[in-house]
Motif scaffolding. Structure first.
Motif, PDB file in Angstrom:
ATOM      1  N   ALA A  58      -5.622  39.662 -30.104  1.00  9.93           N
ATOM      2  CA  ALA A  58      -5.720  40.457 -28.675  1.00  9.93           C
ATOM      3  C   ALA A  58      -5.677  39.109 -28.253  1.00  9.93           C
ATOM      4  CB  ALA A  58      -7.588  40.962 -28.907  1.00  9.93           C
ATOM      5  N   LYS A  60      -5.290  38.301 -25.560  1.00  8.70           N
ATOM      6  CA  LYS A  60      -6.309  37.297 -23.676  1.00  8.70           C
ATOM      7  C   LYS A  60      -7.359  36.767 -24.250  1.00  8.70           C
ATOM      8  CE  LYS A  60     -10.458  41.281 -22.741  1.00  8.70           C
ATOM      9  NZ  LYS A  60      -9.783  42.927 -24.490  1.00  8.70           N
ATOM     10  N   ASP A  79      -2.145  42.646 -29.602  1.00 10.80           N
ATOM     11  CA  ASP A  79      -1.971  43.845 -28.244  1.00 10.80           C
ATOM     12  C   ASP A  79      -2.169  42.689 -27.232  1.00 10.80           C
ATOM     13  OD1 ASP A  79      -4.534  45.727 -27.161  1.00 10.80           O
ATOM     14  OD2 ASP A  79      -5.598  44.346 -27.434  1.00 10.80           O
ATOM     15  N   SER A 102      -2.725  47.406 -24.592  1.00 13.32           N
ATOM     16  CA  SER A 102      -3.294  48.733 -24.169  1.00 13.32           C
ATOM     17  C   SER A 102      -3.833  48.487 -23.081  1.00 13.32           C
ATOM     18  CB  SER A 102      -5.229  47.866 -25.510  1.00 13.32           C
ATOM     19  OG  SER A 102      -5.079  48.019 -26.207  1.00 13.32           O
ATOM     20  N   ARG A 149      -6.565  55.773 -26.412  1.00 12.92           N
ATOM     21  CA  ARG A 149      -7.649  55.868 -26.694  1.00 12.92           C
ATOM     22  C   ARG A 149      -8.757  56.361 -26.071  1.00 12.92           C
ATOM     23  NH1 ARG A 149      -9.370  49.595 -23.887  1.00 12.92           N
ATOM     24  NH2 ARG A 149     -11.441  49.530 -24.284  1.00 12.92           N
ATOM     25  N   HIS A 199     -12.036  51.052 -28.674  1.00  9.01           N
ATOM     26  CA  HIS A 199     -12.470  49.858 -28.509  1.00  9.01           C
ATOM     27  C   HIS A 199     -13.824  49.665 -27.682  1.00  9.01           C
ATOM     28  CE1 HIS A 199     -12.735  45.228 -27.981  1.00  9.01           C
ATOM     29  NE2 HIS A 199     -13.072  45.492 -26.826  1.00  9.01           N
ATOM     30  N   SER A 202     -16.570  44.212 -26.471  1.00  9.05           N
ATOM     31  CA  SER A 202     -16.563  42.922 -27.208  1.00  9.05           C
ATOM     32  C   SER A 202     -17.656  41.717 -27.813  1.00  9.05           C
ATOM     33  CB  SER A 202     -16.357  41.519 -26.179  1.00  9.05           C
ATOM     34  OG  SER A 202     -15.329  40.856 -26.615  1.00  9.05           O
ATOM     35  N   GLY A 238     -11.038  45.761 -31.269  1.00  6.13           N
ATOM     36  CA  GLY A 238     -11.745  44.970 -32.086  1.00  6.13           C
ATOM     37  C   GLY A 238     -12.804  45.108 -31.708  1.00  6.13           C
ATOM     38  N   GLY A 239     -13.640  43.589 -31.553  1.00  2.00           N
ATOM     39  CA  GLY A 239     -14.908  43.486 -31.104  1.00  2.00           C
ATOM     40  C   GLY A 239     -15.728  42.902 -31.546  1.00  2.00           C
ATOM     41  N   GLU A 275      -7.391  45.411 -34.407  1.00  5.42           N
ATOM     42  CA  GLU A 275      -7.187  43.706 -32.573  1.00  5.42           C
ATOM     43  C   GLU A 275      -8.121  42.818 -32.594  1.00  5.42           C
ATOM     44  OE1 GLU A 275      -7.030  46.777 -29.278  1.00  5.42           O
ATOM     45  OE2 GLU A 275      -5.173  47.784 -29.836  1.00  5.42           O
ATOM     46  N   GLY A 277      -9.791  39.793 -31.179  1.00  7.88           N
ATOM     47  CA  GLY A 277      -9.093  38.259 -30.679  1.00  7.88           C
ATOM     48  C   GLY A 277     -10.520  37.354 -31.073  1.00  7.88           C
ATOM     49  N   ARG A 278     -11.072  37.393 -30.645  1.00  2.57           N
ATOM     50  CA  ARG A 278     -12.360  36.308 -30.506  1.00  2.57           C
ATOM     51  C   ARG A 278     -13.220  36.269 -32.119  1.00  2.57           C
ATOM     52  NH1 ARG A 278     -16.969  36.395 -26.664  1.00  2.57           N
ATOM     53  NH2 ARG A 278     -16.741  38.297 -26.524  1.00  2.57           N
ATOM     54  N   TYR A 372     -11.494  33.295 -24.093  1.00  7.44           N
ATOM     55  CA  TYR A 372     -12.761  33.891 -23.775  1.00  7.44           C
ATOM     56  C   TYR A 372     -12.825  32.460 -22.852  1.00  7.44           C
ATOM     57  CZ  TYR A 372     -12.601  38.177 -25.507  1.00  7.44           C
ATOM     58  OH  TYR A 372     -11.452  39.034 -25.969  1.00  7.44           O
TER      59      TYR A 372
HETATM   60  C1  LIG Z   1     -10.561  42.507 -25.252  1.00  4.20           C
HETATM   61  C2  LIG Z   1     -10.258  43.573 -26.199  1.00  4.20           C
HETATM   62  C3  LIG Z   1      -9.835  43.534 -27.142  1.00  4.20           C
HETATM   63  C4  LIG Z   1     -10.460  42.076 -28.403  1.00  4.20           C
HETATM   64  O1  LIG Z   1     -11.918  42.368 -28.928  1.00  4.20           O
HETATM   65  P1  LIG Z   1     -12.483  41.066 -28.856  1.00  4.20           P
HETATM   66  O2  LIG Z   1     -14.138  41.640 -29.109  1.00  4.20           O
HETATM   67  O3  LIG Z   1     -11.822  39.764 -28.706  1.00  4.20           O
HETATM   68  O4  LIG Z   1     -12.393  41.835 -30.476  1.00  4.20           O
HETATM   69  C5  LIG Z   1      -9.158  44.724 -28.422  1.00  4.20           C
HETATM   70  N1  LIG Z   1      -8.679  45.656 -27.328  1.00  4.20           N
HETATM   71  C6  LIG Z   1      -8.187  45.261 -26.634  1.00  4.20           C
HETATM   72  C7  LIG Z   1      -8.414  46.899 -26.035  1.00  4.20           C
HETATM   73  C8  LIG Z   1      -9.851  44.788 -25.787  1.00  4.20           C
HETATM   74  O5  LIG Z   1      -9.254  45.242 -24.116  1.00  4.20           O
END
Ligand SMILES: *Cc1c(COP(=O)(O)O)cnc(C)c1O
Length: 418
Positions: A58, A60, A79, A102, A149, A199, A202, A238-239, A275, A277-278, A372
């Protein structure tokens, strides 16, 4: 997974003495450990060996090209949530065939761009988005591969600003409408139904919300199959959180998270997309800053540093805790409020924090700032956006320069009548 340690009382990231970076780059700056990012990525791959999976980073969380490239080289997909992120992913070498898109607000132009690149999947978040995507795909004689989703109405038990899977949140399609929307999409000329996506938020610190969600998704996949809609992709979002307080770890292991995926999905003959990210980059990054002033108030001592909320928004935005370590190890302790230079009281990194004693001019590391952090930074108070440095073994390289004040000011121009 810690890639930092003190050596001769100096904080090192991998084998680099961070002070040496500071002498060249000046504070504040972000630095990231390539090894730590790789270890985090390989952790998912290792744990999911038995499943058909693709990890789609992810973007972002940290969209620096060098960070994306580290993950691209390991085989990660992406993602993305905007055309800009799609362009960044492609520019860093992630093939379109591994990119999922997404976001609740994809515009027709963004859809056309993504269609022209033949991305792997659109994660569609509303019925109206489905209509627009169908129209765009038909207009260029293509079929858009989609997953819906689903909003499972599960409480992720995380900070309200980053909770996304409850019915009150703007994200996804209500789970009660799943079969209806799949039937609709299945009949559309420009749509290729291939998957289901979820999803729920986070920085999750518990497995239970994941367990509940995956169970619901599993049931929907089976239900849809009985209707003749055979999905081949399950995108679990993710999350998974990271530990921000090293003395109080709370995050479930990747092993346990992956075991849940295996439990719910291994017999479904679907490819599993993740997905994260963190959890790939969060613990790999440090924000390095210098103590400008030590100010004794009537009740508390303020340590004023040269990094501010514009550089790292998480403490003021999410009341987030970040450990703060001195670059030179010390046994003396004191209690401080660590604050930045911005003209807002919210510009506070720590309140009443018992930590190593600090003096003016000293350098500190705000830990676990890889996700982030830089990605949410701004030039508020006309401060120059922080540079970023990637560390690899005993090498380091500047992967984003600090731009000049001239360049920053020249982004503006006077109106034609001025
Ligand atoms: C932000 C986001 C992620 C990543 O989330 P993390 O908590 O950083 O793993 C994955 N998928 C979607 C759709 C998101 O908006």
């Amino acid at each position: 997974m810690t890639s930092y340690q003190y050596q001769n009382q100096q904080l090192q990231l991998e084998n680099v003495n961070i002070k040496e970076i500071a002498e060249i780059v000046n504070t504040p700056f972000y630095c990231y450990s390539q090894e730590s990012i790789s270890t985090a990525y390989n952790g998912y791959v290792e744990q999911l060996k038995g499943l058909d999976t693709q990890v789609c980073y992810a973007l972002k969380a940290n969209s620096n090209q060098a960070v994306i490239k580290v993950l691209a080289d390991l085989g990660a997909g992406a993602d993305v949530v905007s055309e800009g992120e799609l362009r960044r992913a492609l520019a860093a070498g992630i093939p379109a065939s591994k990119i999922v898109y997404s976001g609740v607000a994809k515009t027709p132009d963004e859809m056309l761009f993504a269609l022209s690149k033949n991305i792997f999947q659109f994660n569609v978040e509303s019925e109206n988005e489905l209509y627009v995507l169908n129209e765009m795909a038909c207009s260029v004689s293509k079929k858009a591969a989609i997953a819906f989703r689903i909003n499972p109405d599960v409480d992720a038990n995380t900070h309200a600003k980053i909770s996304t899977g409850m019915s009150e949140n703007k994200f996804g399609i209500p789970i009660s409408r799943t079969t209806e929307i799949y039937r609709l999409a299945d009949s559309m000329e420009g749509i290729e139904v291939q998957g289901i996506d979820v999803h729920i938020g986070s920085q999750l610190t518990q497995l239970i919300p994941f367990d509940q969600t995956f169970k619901l998704i599993r049931e929907k996949v089976i239900e849809l199959a009985t209707m003749g809609i055979q999905l081949k992709i399950i995108d679990v979002g993710g999350g998974l959180g990271v530990d921000y307080d090293a003395s109080n770890p709370v995050i479930p292991s990747k092993e346990d998270y992956c075991a849940l995926l295996t439990k719910h999905f291994s017999d479904l003959d679907c490819k599993i997309i993740l997905e994260p990210g963190r959890s790939l980059v969060g613990n790999s990054g440090l924000l390095i800053s210098r103590v400008i002033y030590k100010k004794r108030g009537e009740e508390r001592t303020f340590i004023i540093i040269d990094a501010g909320m514009n550089d790292l928004l998480r403490p003021s935005m999410y009341e987030a805790h970040h450990d703060i370590l001195p670059l030179t190890e010390s046994d003396n302790t004191a209690t401080y409020d660590i604050v930045g230079p911005i003209c807002e009281t919210g510009d506070t990194f720590a309140r009443g924090r018992k930590m190593a004693e600090l003096e003016e001019g000293e350098l500190v590391a705000i830990m676990s700032s890889g996700a982030y952090g830089a990605a949410m930074s701004s030039t508020y108070n006309t401060r120059l956006q922080v540079p970023e440095v990637l560390v690899n073994g005993d090498q380091f390289s500047i992967v984003r320069e600090r731009i000049s004040y001239e360049a920053l000011i020249n982004q503006d121009q006077l109106a034609s009548w001025q």
